[in-house]
Scaffold this active site. Structure first.
Site, PDB file in Angstrom:
ATOM      1  N   ASN A 267      -8.975  -6.195   0.743  1.00 35.99           N
ATOM      2  CA  ASN A 267      -9.420  -6.067  -0.641  1.00 35.99           C
ATOM      3  C   ASN A 267      -9.632  -7.471  -1.214  1.00 35.99           C
ATOM      4  OD1 ASN A 267      -9.679  -5.610  -3.388  1.00 35.99           O
ATOM      5  ND2 ASN A 267      -7.550  -4.929  -3.682  1.00 35.99           N
ATOM      6  N   TRP A 268     -10.892  -7.840  -1.389  1.00 32.92           N
ATOM      7  CA  TRP A 268     -11.189  -9.208  -1.840  1.00 32.92           C
ATOM      8  C   TRP A 268     -10.947  -9.397  -3.340  1.00 32.92           C
ATOM      9  CZ3 TRP A 268     -16.619 -10.354   0.772  1.00 32.92           C
ATOM     10  CH2 TRP A 268     -16.481 -10.226   2.163  1.00 32.92           C
TER      11      TRP A 268
ATOM     12  N   GLU B  33      -3.921  -2.872 -10.298  1.00 32.78           N
ATOM     13  CA  GLU B  33      -4.591  -3.775 -11.255  1.00 32.78           C
ATOM     14  C   GLU B  33      -5.553  -2.998 -12.144  1.00 32.78           C
ATOM     15  OE1 GLU B  33      -5.851  -6.569  -8.272  1.00 32.78           O
ATOM     16  OE2 GLU B  33      -3.756  -7.121  -7.956  1.00 32.78           O
TER      17      GLU B  33
ATOM     18  N   GLU C 270       1.647   0.629  -2.438  1.00 38.19           N
ATOM     19  CA  GLU C 270       1.597  -0.773  -2.842  1.00 38.19           C
ATOM     20  C   GLU C 270       2.591  -1.020  -3.967  1.00 38.19           C
ATOM     21  OE1 GLU C 270      -2.188  -2.883  -1.605  1.00 38.19           O
ATOM     22  OE2 GLU C 270      -2.523  -2.105  -3.605  1.00 38.19           O
TER      23      GLU C 270
ATOM     24  N   GLY D 232      -4.628  -8.063   0.449  1.00 41.89           N
ATOM     25  CA  GLY D 232      -5.337  -8.767  -0.618  1.00 41.89           C
ATOM     26  C   GLY D 232      -5.577 -10.224  -0.236  1.00 41.89           C
ATOM     27  N   GLY D 233      -4.698 -11.112  -0.717  1.00 37.61           N
ATOM     28  CA  GLY D 233      -4.868 -12.557  -0.527  1.00 37.61           C
ATOM     29  C   GLY D 233      -5.184 -12.963   0.907  1.00 37.61           C
TER      30      GLY D 233
HETATM   31  P1  PGA Z   1      -1.868  -8.967  -1.868  1.00 40.58           P
HETATM   32  O1  PGA Z   1      -2.684  -7.779  -2.571  1.00 40.58           O
HETATM   33  O2  PGA Z   1      -1.980  -8.750  -0.382  1.00 40.58           O
HETATM   34  O3  PGA Z   1      -2.537 -10.220  -2.330  1.00 40.58           O
HETATM   35  O4  PGA Z   1      -0.459  -8.850  -2.335  1.00 40.58           O
HETATM   36  C1  PGA Z   1      -2.656  -6.472  -2.067  1.00 40.58           C
HETATM   37  C2  PGA Z   1      -3.423  -5.547  -2.963  1.00 40.58           C
HETATM   38  O5  PGA Z   1      -3.330  -5.682  -4.192  1.00 40.58           O
HETATM   39  O6  PGA Z   1      -4.153  -4.664  -2.479  1.00 40.58           O
END
Ligand code: PGA
Length: 268
Positions: free
Chosen positions: A11-12, A103, A173, A239-240
């Site tokens: 997930n960018w 988010e 998550e 994510g990151g």
């Molecule tokens: P993260 O994000 O790997 O940067 O913690 C994961 C996500 O929100 O899908």
């Protein structure tokens, strides 16, 4: 023996414009090509404006990458300025869409009912919704994790009455792990994913055995192998670590190694 096909999705979020995306996905594709990662489905989830360019690269280079979107409208068409519909995404080659990411819930006021309508719209439009659920730090401290997960999951499953479990994924998550650099422990991830599958059984019956339940939150190449080891974890939402092709390839490689070597018969 489980035949759930694991997914590793990157997930960018709000990173990489379409020009950067082309470079990124080309490099990622090249790296993965040299690796034995056939045990997992790899999906990139870029911003909307990148989708067309990324899909062209995937097609032209024949990359083994799936295409996901980060959000979709609950509406199919009409006077909904700024929205993008499921059929529009499907037409671009998108097959999977995040629904109810924390988010979106926090910054864009998605409540459980909106999440449920959005998941239903995704399915109607031919996309696989990846429903994101998870408790906050405070809810965890209050011992409310199971209750929060039950509420988030059951609202959506009720709206998707009769859904084929293979047309849906869930990503656990926990908010306290997202973007913190500290993932859940494999034990916590495994038990939450197992709990979600148990909860899903109430509405999906035996179909819950075919539901893919992923873990997400500060996954790195280093932590990935441990996090996918528990039998109920069917992949990772990253994510990151998905923003750097070498790191994301490392996550994919570690997950694929684990799924390849683990006896799938150990998985429920
Ligand atoms: P993260 O994000 O790997 O940067 O913690 C994961 C996500 O929100 O899908």
């Amino acid at each position: 023996m489980s035949d759930r096909r694991p997914i590793v999705a990157g997930n960018w979020k709000l990173h990489l414009d379409h020009v950067e995306a082309v470079h990124h996905v080309t490099e990622l594709g090249m790296r993965l090509r040299g690796m034995d990662v056939g045990a997992v489905d790899v999906v990139v989830v870029p911003p909307f404006t990148d989708l067309r360019s990324v899909s062209s690269v995937i097609e032209a280079e024949k990359l083994e990458l799936g295409l996901g979107a980060q959000h979709v409208s609950e509406f199919e068409q009409g006077a909904y300025t700024g929205e993008v519909s499921a059929p529009m995404l499907a037409r671009l080659g998108v097959t999977i869409v995040l629904v109810g990411h924390s988010e979106r819930r926090a910054f864009f006021h998605m409540d459980d009912d909106t999440v449920a309508r959005t998941a239903a719209a995704a399915l109607r439009g031919g996309l696989i919704p990846m429903l994101c659920v998870g408790e906050s730090e405070a809810e965890r401290a209050d011992g409310a994790t199971d209750e929060v997960l039950a509420r988030q999951l059951s609202t959506v499953l009720a709206a998707l009455d009769g859904v084929d479990a293979e047309r849906l994924c869930v990503a656990y998550e926990p908010l306290w792990a997202i973007g913190t650099g500290t993932p859940a422990t494999p034990e916590d991830a495994g038990s939450a994913c197992a709990h979600l599958r148990k909860l899903a059984e109430q509405q999906l019956g035996e179909g819950a055995a075919r539901l893919r339940v992923l873990y997400g939150g500060s996954v790195s190449a280093e932590s990935a192998g441990g996090l996918v080891a528990p039998p109920d974890v069917d992949g990772l939402l990253v994510g990151g670590a998905s923003l750097t092709p070498s790191e994301f390839a490392g996550v994919v490689g570690a997950a694929a190694d684990c799924y390849r070597s683990s006896r799938r018969s150990d998985r429920r």
